[in-house]
Design a protein around this motif. Structure first.
Motif, PDB file in Angstrom:
ATOM      1  N   VAL A  26       4.839   4.962   1.600  1.00  0.00           N
ATOM      2  CA  VAL A  26       4.625   3.521   1.441  1.00  0.00           C
ATOM      3  C   VAL A  26       4.623   2.510   2.404  1.00  0.00           C
ATOM      4  O   VAL A  26       5.490   2.869   3.727  1.00  0.00           O
ATOM      5  CB  VAL A  26       5.977   3.039   1.229  1.00  0.00           C
ATOM      6  N   LEU A  27       3.284   2.771   2.937  1.00  0.00           N
ATOM      7  CA  LEU A  27       2.887   1.194   3.608  1.00  0.00           C
ATOM      8  C   LEU A  27       3.420   0.164   4.261  1.00  0.00           C
ATOM      9  O   LEU A  27       3.858  -0.113   3.497  1.00  0.00           O
ATOM     10  CB  LEU A  27       1.898   1.686   4.432  1.00  0.00           C
TER      11      LEU A  27
ATOM     12  N   SER B  25       7.115   0.033  -7.169  1.00  0.00           N
ATOM     13  CA  SER B  25       8.309   1.186  -6.841  1.00  0.00           C
ATOM     14  C   SER B  25       8.046   2.154  -6.806  1.00  0.00           C
ATOM     15  O   SER B  25       7.169   2.659  -7.227  1.00  0.00           O
ATOM     16  CB  SER B  25       9.755   1.198  -7.943  1.00  0.00           C
ATOM     17  N   GLU B  26       8.591   2.929  -5.506  1.00  0.00           N
ATOM     18  CA  GLU B  26       8.339   4.181  -4.983  1.00  0.00           C
ATOM     19  C   GLU B  26       8.386   5.337  -7.244  1.00  0.00           C
ATOM     20  O   GLU B  26       7.430   6.049  -6.803  1.00  0.00           O
ATOM     21  CB  GLU B  26       9.249   4.627  -4.531  1.00  0.00           C
TER      22      GLU B  26
ATOM     23  N   ASP C 132      -3.583   0.564  -3.376  1.00  0.00           N
ATOM     24  CA  ASP C 132      -3.306  -0.744  -2.637  1.00  0.00           C
ATOM     25  C   ASP C 132      -2.734  -0.792  -4.243  1.00  0.00           C
ATOM     26  O   ASP C 132      -3.438  -1.636  -5.728  1.00  0.00           O
ATOM     27  CB  ASP C 132      -4.586  -1.643  -2.944  1.00  0.00           C
ATOM     28  N   LEU C 133      -1.255  -0.512  -4.055  1.00  0.00           N
ATOM     29  CA  LEU C 133      -0.927  -1.935  -5.794  1.00  0.00           C
ATOM     30  C   LEU C 133      -0.300  -2.965  -4.937  1.00  0.00           C
ATOM     31  O   LEU C 133       0.300  -3.646  -3.946  1.00  0.00           O
ATOM     32  CB  LEU C 133       0.475  -1.300  -5.471  1.00  0.00           C
ATOM     33  N   ALA C 134       0.303  -3.562  -6.648  1.00  0.00           N
ATOM     34  CA  ALA C 134       0.894  -5.604  -6.286  1.00  0.00           C
ATOM     35  C   ALA C 134       2.592  -5.034  -6.227  1.00  0.00           C
ATOM     36  O   ALA C 134       3.208  -3.547  -6.151  1.00  0.00           O
ATOM     37  CB  ALA C 134       1.144  -5.645  -8.202  1.00  0.00           C
TER      38      ALA C 134
ATOM     39  N   LYS D  36       0.893  -0.942   0.344  1.00  0.00           N
ATOM     40  CA  LYS D  36       0.153  -0.007  -0.301  1.00  0.00           C
ATOM     41  C   LYS D  36       0.770   0.964  -0.232  1.00  0.00           C
ATOM     42  O   LYS D  36       1.933   0.588   0.427  1.00  0.00           O
ATOM     43  CB  LYS D  36      -0.591  -0.371   1.628  1.00  0.00           C
ATOM     44  N   ALA D  37       0.623   2.152  -0.485  1.00  0.00           N
ATOM     45  CA  ALA D  37       0.627   3.399  -0.704  1.00  0.00           C
ATOM     46  C   ALA D  37       0.446   4.489  -0.296  1.00  0.00           C
ATOM     47  O   ALA D  37      -1.393   4.211  -0.972  1.00  0.00           O
ATOM     48  CB  ALA D  37       1.846   4.286  -2.182  1.00  0.00           C
TER      49      ALA D  37
END
Lengths: 76, 76
Positions: free
Chosen positions: A75-76, A51-52, A45-47, A2-3
């Motif tokens: 970035v969580l 990358s950031e 909610d990312l794969a 998650k970010a």
């Protein structure tokens, strides 16, 4: 993964939403409020393994208007 | 002192803004985005000594619609 992306108006850019909130709080009796700025927070909610830099690209291309807004990625 | 309030739609509440962002990112070629939720962040510049309870009262009365939104206070 998650970010979380925070998008705020840059300093010096007029923030009518924030001003409206400040006035409303004052009218409701909340004293001592010197300033209010309102922004957006976008939780993605990312794969796994994204990358950031990829998130920064999303910000630059869609999530923030970088002429008037700044963004911060967490970035969580 | 400064406080930052995060206001997000509660889980289960439909978030059309977040969905629009998710679709737009997908259409721009960003893959693997499983979900997007969009909320507000409000930065308050307050008189020193304002208690967190006072900020919570602002949230309850104005900043968040607690029927559908949850809030989180961060004192900076």
């Amino acid at each position: 993964m998650k970010a979380r992306v925070h998008v705020m108006l840059k300093d010096g850019v007029l923030d009518p939403q924030g001003e409206a909130v400040r006035h409303a709080l004052g009218a409701m009796g909340f004293d001592g409020i010197e300033g209010v700025r309102q922004g957006k927070v976008i939780e993605l909610d990312l794969a796994d393994g994204t990358s950031e830099d990829r998130v920064a690209e999303m910000c630059e291309r869609l999530l923030a208007n970088t002429v008037i807004e700044s963004y911060r990625i967490e970035v969580l």
